[in-house]
Design a protein around this motif. Structure first.
Motif, PDB file in Angstrom:
ATOM      1  N   LEU A  96      34.702 -30.988 -17.361  1.00 61.61           N
ATOM      2  CA  LEU A  96      35.713 -30.259 -16.575  1.00 61.61           C
ATOM      3  C   LEU A  96      36.759 -31.215 -15.993  1.00 61.61           C
ATOM      4  N   GLN A  97      36.314 -32.444 -15.677  1.00 64.04           N
ATOM      5  CA  GLN A  97      37.271 -33.418 -15.139  1.00 64.04           C
ATOM      6  C   GLN A  97      38.391 -33.670 -16.150  1.00 64.04           C
ATOM      7  N   THR A  98      38.033 -33.720 -17.460  1.00 59.64           N
ATOM      8  CA  THR A  98      39.042 -33.940 -18.504  1.00 59.64           C
ATOM      9  C   THR A  98      40.013 -32.757 -18.558  1.00 59.64           C
ATOM     10  N   VAL A  99      39.458 -31.552 -18.489  1.00 60.02           N
ATOM     11  CA  VAL A  99      40.311 -30.354 -18.515  1.00 60.02           C
ATOM     12  C   VAL A  99      41.292 -30.409 -17.330  1.00 60.02           C
ATOM     13  N   MET A 118      31.539 -20.911  -5.376  1.00 61.02           N
ATOM     14  CA  MET A 118      31.313 -20.088  -6.581  1.00 61.02           C
ATOM     15  C   MET A 118      30.451 -18.877  -6.238  1.00 61.02           C
ATOM     16  N   ALA A 119      29.457 -19.103  -5.379  1.00 63.77           N
ATOM     17  CA  ALA A 119      28.555 -18.011  -4.997  1.00 63.77           C
ATOM     18  C   ALA A 119      29.326 -16.915  -4.256  1.00 63.77           C
ATOM     19  N   GLU A 120      30.335 -17.340  -3.493  1.00 67.43           N
ATOM     20  CA  GLU A 120      31.143 -16.335  -2.791  1.00 67.43           C
ATOM     21  C   GLU A 120      32.067 -15.596  -3.756  1.00 67.43           C
ATOM     22  N   ARG A 131      29.857 -28.142  -9.199  1.00 66.42           N
ATOM     23  CA  ARG A 131      31.257 -27.765  -8.995  1.00 66.42           C
ATOM     24  C   ARG A 131      31.822 -27.108 -10.252  1.00 66.42           C
ATOM     25  N   GLY A 132      32.878 -26.339 -10.049  1.00 64.58           N
ATOM     26  CA  GLY A 132      33.557 -25.673 -11.160  1.00 64.58           C
ATOM     27  C   GLY A 132      35.052 -25.672 -10.912  1.00 64.58           C
TER      28      GLY A 132
END
Ligand code: FAD
Length: 357
Positions: A96-99, A118-120, A131-132
């Motif tokens: 994801l860091q690359t994206v 994310m849960a919220e 993380r996302g």
């Protein structure tokens, strides 16, 4: 100046072309034997995004198109499109860091979210990494419904819709003059081929080579469920979206792959993954699977442009994202004769010397 145009194929791309051409004052004939809103278009996830397989020139076209979807939605609230964002918890092997690093310098809005956030945002998602990424400008279109929507507007704007199959393209010396259908010869100043995966075969009838592949894409569809997913979600082995009618569509890859080899088993695997990925209040109910073929020029990039006087080609993967941009920019090019910088990298002449179909 208004010209006579003939568009072959009433999927999302041909319908967008027909509508824009008709709105620009052209005489338009749209030809397709089927009225289902396309072939690939009827089997598509319809995720609108600018992050997949992405050199800058491809990103720019997709970003432009996403903004066009937003503008169309503002004018036509009934358009089956919504900008509901994407949650990336993974991206098919690319960190994801690359994206993030590749896209945010171009101005693409992506923000990091923690597992707690994310849960919220997506409380029914059961697997949450530390993380996302959230991208709020991505969205979701129902491509076959959008194709029918655009086709109907094209007809309202004066286009004639002819239910017939094009057998070949007609050429007189250096110029294309129309098509031969199973019923008649149809003549026009400009013939647009938007026949999805059949575009290469039709172009070949006037000696234009567009090497094409058609990787399969398997999707599963659930029966309507209560609201469970707020945005498109990408997990390690699944992408999923929930439609306004409550059905969830999920797939496992974007380029064709092992899960497609045996669709029945692949569909079972995808449904098991979906059940694990979500925690609904009641069990999800499986409905069916679809196996679509993605019309894909061999180098993976769209083909948009005129290889021969009187002929214009529009064929691509990511057509759900790209339809409004292609409709608008290709129409400008056909009516003014001026090439748009965003379309330059996608000219069909890049295949002129490949020697294969
Ligand atoms: C499983 C899957 C998932 C996808 N997910 C996404 C996604 O998330 N995001 C995204 O942007 N894109 C996605 N795509 C790609 C996208 O759906 C396609 O790029 C798009 O639908 C192509 O539209 P089209 O109008 O060019 O082709 P099609 O929808 O295939 O339409 C072509 C039309 O041409 C007609 N035709 C063919 N031959 C002839 C002939 N000889 N005479 C007359 N008419 C003819 C057919 O009847 C058909 O109606 C996905 C595709 C698949 C299969």
């Amino acid at each position: 100046m208004a010209q006579s145009t003939l568009v072959t194929g009433a999927g999302i791309i041909g319908s967008a072309m027909a509508w824009h051409l008709a709105e620009a004052g052209c005489k338009v004939t749209l030809v397709d034997p089927s009225d289902t809103g396309g072939a690939a278009s009827a089997m598509s996830l319809g995720w609108t995004n600018a992050t997949y397989e992405n050199p800058r020139f491809y990103y720019d076209l997709r970003r432009f198109s996403m903004e066009r979807w937003d503008a169309l939605k503002a004018t036509y609230p009934d358009l089956p499109y919504r900008r509901n964002g994407t949650l990336y918890t993974s991206f098919y092997g690319t960190p994801l860091q690359t994206v993030y690093d590749e896209h945010t310098p171009w101005g693409y809005p992506m923000t990091w979210v923690s597992a707690k956030q994310m849960a919220e945002l997506e409380p029914r998602l059961s697997v949450r990494p530390e993380r996302g990424l959230i991208c709020p400008v991505e969205g979701h279109v129902a491509p076959h419904e959008a194709a029918v929507f655009l086709r109907e507007r094209a007809v309202k704007a004066g286009a004639e819709y002819v239910r017939s199959r094009v057998l070949s393209v007609l050429r007189q010396q250096d110029r294309v003059t129309g098509v031969r259908t199973e019923h008649a010869e149809l003549k026009a100043d400009v013939t647009v081929l938007a026949a999805g995966r059949h575009t290469g075969q039709l172009a070949q009838t006037v000696g234009v080579k567009i090497p094409m592949t058609a990787p399969p894409g398997l999707l599963i569809h659930t029966k309507p469920a209560p609201p469970l997913i707020n945005r498109t979600i990408l997990t390690e082995d699944l992408h999923m979206a929930q439609w306004p009618d409550g059905t969830i569509t999920a797939g496992g890859d974007f380029g064709g792959g092992a899960v497609n080899d045996d669709p029945e088993t692949g569909a079972q695997i995808l449904f098991e993954r979906l059940q694990k990925a979500l925690c609904p209040p009641a069990p999800l109910e499986y409905s069916h699977h679809t196996l679509g073929l993605r019309p894909t020029p061999q180098d993976g990039f769209p083909v948009i442009g005129s290889p021969l006087q009187g002929l214009y080609l529009t064929v691509m993967h990511s057509g759900a994202t790209l339809a409004p941009a292609v409709g608008a920019l290709a129409t400008d090019e056909i009516t003014t004769g001026q090439r748009h910088a965003l379309l330059d990298p996608f000219h069909p002449n890049r295949f002129a010397n490949t020697g294969s179909e």
